[in-house]
Design an enzyme around this catalytic site. Sequence first.
Site, mmCIF file in Angstrom:
data_model
loop_
_atom_site.group_PDB
_atom_site.id
_atom_site.type_symbol
_atom_site.label_atom_id
_atom_site.label_comp_id
_atom_site.label_asym_id
_atom_site.label_seq_id
_atom_site.Cartn_x
_atom_site.Cartn_y
_atom_site.Cartn_z
ATOM 1 N N SER A 153 0.838 -1.190 -0.130
ATOM 2 C CA SER A 153 0.045 -0.060 0.093
ATOM 3 C C SER A 153 0.926 1.295 -0.126
ATOM 4 O O SER A 153 0.282 2.204 -0.007
ATOM 5 C CB SER A 153 -0.879 0.033 1.247
ATOM 6 N N LYS A 191 1.600 4.156 7.424
ATOM 7 C CA LYS A 191 0.631 4.929 6.678
ATOM 8 C C LYS A 191 1.206 6.318 6.744
ATOM 9 O O LYS A 191 1.847 6.720 7.700
ATOM 10 C CB LYS A 191 -0.866 4.835 6.792
#
Length: 232
Positions: A153, A191
Amino acid sequence: MLTKKQLDLLEFINKRMQRNGVPPSFDEMKEALDLRSKSGIHRLITALEERGFIRRLAHRARAIEIVKLPDSMGMSPAGFVPRVVEGGKPDVPAPRGAMAVEAVQAVELPVMGQIAAGVPIEAIAHASHNVAVPSQMLSGPGEHYALEVKGDSMIDAGINDGDTVVIRETNTADNGDIVVALVEDQEATLKRFHRNGTTIALEAANPAYETRFFAHEQVKVQGRLVGLIRSY
């Protein structure tokens, strides 16, 4: 000789790599240089690569490595040390007559398991082994540790499945920082961090993953990315 836009882009990439350990995404480059489309960024990246200032890593989505910096940025090419450390390559003897370079000091850091660059996995628990990293990669006060990346991701930020990330322990972050976030005291993920009032957004760097939103009390920052180690 670089154009102003080429120099601006190189300086932006360098600052982000010094701060986060990884290059910015093409969207961030486009916004920083106030360009209308990514095609302009592609042209600038190609020009910088042709002039030997950067190198795009083969088969790695938008992964960029700075090779040298111009003297106008206050750092000579010989003085620049990339923040991405590549492993698995054999030592090559220096050419006869070459100037000796002082060995880079290494620091042993504990590898605290895997961190998800994708759907969060179980929270980090105990160190599994140690990894040696250049001391120059450690930034700021506080303890440092390493994590093995699981998932894709964050590939547009140059972080790939199987990489080892170096994290500085901290419980605070600025918008845009890449952080280790503990979600609801159960799941840890890597993230990009954004805070908007009482809402925390954990943003992926891959369009296949949606940005996840949480109340601020659901997310605890466990550390900030400062470096990356990659083996081939």
